[in-house]
Enzyme design. Structure first.
Site, short mmCIF file in Angstrom:
data_model
loop_
_atom_site.label_atom_id
_atom_site.label_comp_id
_atom_site.label_asym_id
_atom_site.label_seq_id
_atom_site.Cartn_x
_atom_site.Cartn_y
_atom_site.Cartn_z
CB CYS A 90 10.77 10.02 0.93
SG CYS A 90 10.02 11.25 2.02
NE ARG B 159 -1.36 2.50 2.78
CZ ARG B 159 -0.78 3.62 3.23
NH1 ARG B 159 -0.61 4.67 2.44
NH2 ARG B 159 -0.34 3.68 4.49
CG ASP B 160 3.70 4.10 2.90
OD1 ASP B 160 3.82 4.96 2.02
OD2 ASP B 160 4.24 4.21 4.02
CG ASN C 123 7.65 3.44 3.50
OD1 ASN C 123 7.17 4.09 4.41
ND2 ASN C 123 7.05 3.29 2.32
MG MG Z 1 5.63 5.50 4.84
#
Ligand code: MG
Length: 312
Positions: free
Chosen positions: A252, A20-21, A261
């Site tokens: 990012c 997801r992220d 992440n």
């Molecule tokens: Mg993140």
């Protein structure tokens, strides 16, 4: 070599956010079948909580526009978090997203809030308080349906427009989200500027405000190489839920850096060395990230993936 250090939990639950992220912030749009295979491989590697997708409006996040197709493809993995099954939380931005997620049988959702006004305005087109008002019926209806709710707080340590974020500002939004009925929070260092003392101070302030450490997860970014140091500080405070993204997927979006992440492999390498149980097979996980990097056409930014796959 495994050598435990004092003051650490025996077990950590990794909340895997790569599907997801991670994929939300990759340039390439990955085919739905590849995403489903990715989640399956993550589950086989031993990850027990895998955030699967987001029921955001397809035009906002084209990378995750296939949530309706993807989520049913994962049904056999189990999504209720019971023993032996994999929890598959999904992000929902609003009531419409909740409707879509509930219609497909989602048992765990997450809402994505901001601690700072600038990011709330840019990401949610609302003030912080307006975004909390938007989440209120989402959380209430989810709880009525017996659905587990995670509340993300972004920009908990610093914000690219506002600079350092005061601890009290995070505590206010955290209390509000818990007050709405969230089961757990995830403290996001969205631009990766936190350092360990700041982490400890924030966790202590949350405790003082009545939020127990058991309800708090941490979500660190490695922009400045601090994600594992910050994780260790959180574990020493008693945190047992750590977010990470397989292979460091996601970059990012708010800092011009390849590193966003915290990579799940980097986290598991540290926890394996400390003798902290995660249930994750590092070899299987690394193989999954090498495979995913081939799908995306770029190497994983995770140092552990590179070291174990002999890319360097
Ligand atoms: Mg993140």
């Amino acid at each position: 070599m495994t050598l435990p250090a004092p003051g650490l939990p025996a077990r950590v639950r990794i909340h895997e956010v790569g599907a997801r992220d991670g994929l939300q912030n990759e340039k390439s749009v990955v085919p739905t079948e590849v995403k489903a295979e990715f989640v399956r491989r993550l589950a086989r590697a031993g990850l027990s909580t895998i955030e699967a997708t987001s029921f955001v409006h397809p035009e906002w996040v084209p990378q995750l526009a296939d949530a309706e197709q993807l989520f049913p493809m994962l049904g056999d993995l189990g999504d209720n978090g019971a023993a032996g099954e994999v929890a598959l939380p999904v992000l929902v931005p609003n009531e419409r997203g909740l409707d879509r997620a509930l219609a497909l049988g989602a048992r765990r959702i997450a809402v994505f809030g901001s601690v700072t006004e600038t990011f709330a305005a840019r990401n949610l087109n609302r003030t912080v308080d307006e975004s909390l008002a938007m989440f209120a019926p989402v959380v209430a209806r989810a709880k009525d349906a017996g659905v587990h709710v995670r509340g993300y707080l972004s920009m908990c340590f610093g914000d690219p427009w506002e600079g350092a974020v005061p601890v009290a500002q995070v505590v206010r939004v955290a209390k509000a989200l818990m007050g709405l009925g969230c089961d757990e929070l995830s403290l996001g260092d969205t631009i990766g500027v936190a350092t360990p003392g700041h982490v400890t101070a924030l966790l202590a302030a949350l405790n003082e405000a009545g939020i127990p450490t058991g309800a708090v997860g941490v979500h660190f970014h490695d922009t400045y190489g601090q994600a594992l140091s910050n994780t260790l500080a959180a574990l020493q405070h008693g945190v047992t839920t750590v977010d990470a993204s397989a292979g460091g997927l996601g970059g990012c979006p708010y800092a011009k850096s390849a590193t966003g992440n915290l990579a799940t492999e980097d986290l598991v390498w540290m926890l394996d060395g400390l003798g902290v149980d995660t249930g994750v097979d590092l070899g299987a996980l690394t193989a999954t990230s090498v495979w995913m990097a081939e799908q995306l056409g770029r190497p994983s930014p995770s140092r552990t993936v590179r070291a174990l796959s002999h890319e360097e």
